[in-house]
Scaffold this motif. Sequence first.
Motif, PDB file in Angstrom:
ATOM      1  N   ALA A   1       0.841  -1.194   0.000  1.00 32.93           N
ATOM      2  CA  ALA A   1       0.000   0.000   0.000  1.00 32.93           C
ATOM      3  C   ALA A   1       0.879   1.247   0.000  1.00 32.93           C
ATOM      4  O   ALA A   1       1.895   1.321   0.690  1.00 32.93           O
ATOM      5  CB  ALA A   1      -0.910  -0.014   1.222  1.00 32.93           C
TER       6      ALA A   1
ATOM      7  N   THR B   1       0.731   5.347   0.605  1.00 38.56           N
ATOM      8  CA  THR B   1      -0.081   6.396   1.194  1.00 38.56           C
ATOM      9  C   THR B   1      -0.177   7.593   0.250  1.00 38.56           C
ATOM     10  O   THR B   1       0.636   7.769  -0.662  1.00 38.56           O
ATOM     11  CB  THR B   1       0.521   6.854   2.524  1.00 38.56           C
ATOM     12  OG1 THR B   1       1.816   7.411   2.280  1.00 38.56           O
ATOM     13  CG2 THR B   1       0.645   5.675   3.497  1.00 38.56           C
ATOM     14  N   THR B   2      -1.198   8.424   0.501  1.00 41.39           N
ATOM     15  CA  THR B   2      -1.380   9.642  -0.304  1.00 41.39           C
ATOM     16  C   THR B   2      -0.194  10.579  -0.149  1.00 41.39           C
ATOM     17  O   THR B   2       0.243  11.221  -1.110  1.00 41.39           O
ATOM     18  CB  THR B   2      -2.675  10.357   0.121  1.00 41.39           C
ATOM     19  OG1 THR B   2      -3.777   9.457   0.011  1.00 41.39           O
ATOM     20  CG2 THR B   2      -2.928  11.579  -0.743  1.00 41.39           C
ATOM     21  N   ARG B   3       0.348  10.656   1.055  1.00 46.05           N
ATOM     22  CA  ARG B   3       1.512  11.520   1.297  1.00 46.05           C
ATOM     23  C   ARG B   3       2.714  11.056   0.488  1.00 46.05           C
ATOM     24  O   ARG B   3       3.444  11.861  -0.089  1.00 46.05           O
ATOM     25  CB  ARG B   3       1.846  11.499   2.792  1.00 46.05           C
ATOM     26  CG  ARG B   3       3.020  12.388   3.162  1.00 46.05           C
ATOM     27  CD  ARG B   3       3.273  12.321   4.661  1.00 46.05           C
ATOM     28  NE  ARG B   3       4.420  13.153   5.029  1.00 46.05           N
ATOM     29  CZ  ARG B   3       4.901  13.242   6.266  1.00 46.05           C
ATOM     30  NH1 ARG B   3       4.312  12.562   7.238  1.00 46.05           N
ATOM     31  NH2 ARG B   3       5.943  14.010   6.507  1.00 46.05           N
ATOM     32  N   ARG B   4       2.896   9.729   0.408  1.00 41.66           N
ATOM     33  CA  ARG B   4       4.022   9.189  -0.363  1.00 41.66           C
ATOM     34  C   ARG B   4       3.833   9.476  -1.850  1.00 41.66           C
ATOM     35  O   ARG B   4       4.777   9.817  -2.565  1.00 41.66           O
ATOM     36  CB  ARG B   4       4.134   7.688  -0.114  1.00 41.66           C
ATOM     37  CG  ARG B   4       5.297   7.015  -0.836  1.00 41.66           C
ATOM     38  CD  ARG B   4       6.635   7.555  -0.355  1.00 41.66           C
ATOM     39  NE  ARG B   4       7.737   6.912  -1.025  1.00 41.66           N
ATOM     40  CZ  ARG B   4       8.312   5.783  -0.583  1.00 41.66           C
ATOM     41  NH1 ARG B   4       7.870   5.205   0.523  1.00 41.66           N
ATOM     42  NH2 ARG B   4       9.318   5.257  -1.231  1.00 41.66           N
TER      43      ARG B   4
END
Length: 276
Positions: free
Chosen positions: A4, A6-9
Amino acid sequence: MARAVTTRRKSLNTVLAWAVGLLIFFPILWTILTSFKTEAQAIASPPIFLNFNWTLENYAIVQERSDYMRFLWNSVIIAGGSTILGVIIAVPAAWAMAFVPSKRTKDILLWMLSTKMLPAVGVLYPIYLLFIRLGLLDTRGGLVVVLMLINLPIIVWMLYTYFREIPGEILEAARMDGATLKEEILYVLTPMAIPGIASTVLLNFILAWNEAFWTLNLTAVDAAPLTAFIASYSSPEGLFFAKLSAASTMAIAPILILGWFSQKQLVRGLTFGAVK
């Protein structure tokens, strides 16, 4: 299982990708901006980025001084001709190395690659004398042959790599159906290797387009491509940065358009494949 993200990544990766892309593109952007400046603004210290008086004077002077279309046409013929000729020669060679290898195939491939390590100036003198004897100096045909031979190892290596990914059983099935060697290469192998051939053609066209050493040494007037067109603005009186930038922008414009068109076609192909 897929990891998965993340949106931040994702946002961080996007910002880093844009930063690297802009860093790579910045010299081209600076050249384009400088082409719209006056000579005084082009050498101003500190440099002027956007706050300057935009002018087309440099392009007008370049067009008056040089026949841009003649240089452009020479570049198209030389780069396109050397690429097409190289592919015509390299396809059978790569086919033989990929599907009918011998115990010397790897040695030949390494030898071909090693020729790219030879400094070009080391063979300039004999090639120059050969061109004089054969009457090929300052001719587009002579440059087509030279650039084809220079880039031929890369073409063969790339096509060999792509051909190795094609299962040999498909070619055997074509032979069992009565296909000749010519039909096997033209109607079976080539259609399956279209993406690899297209990548090879694009890369070698750009390499031939950007070649400066041979074009500057083996041409004078008649066959001079855009590399000679740009070099003509480096004079003993000094560097005229604004005019040189205008000439450079006119020279790279076709490649930028080609790159944009290729990217659009690639995105369209990937989108079509995903939908299909």
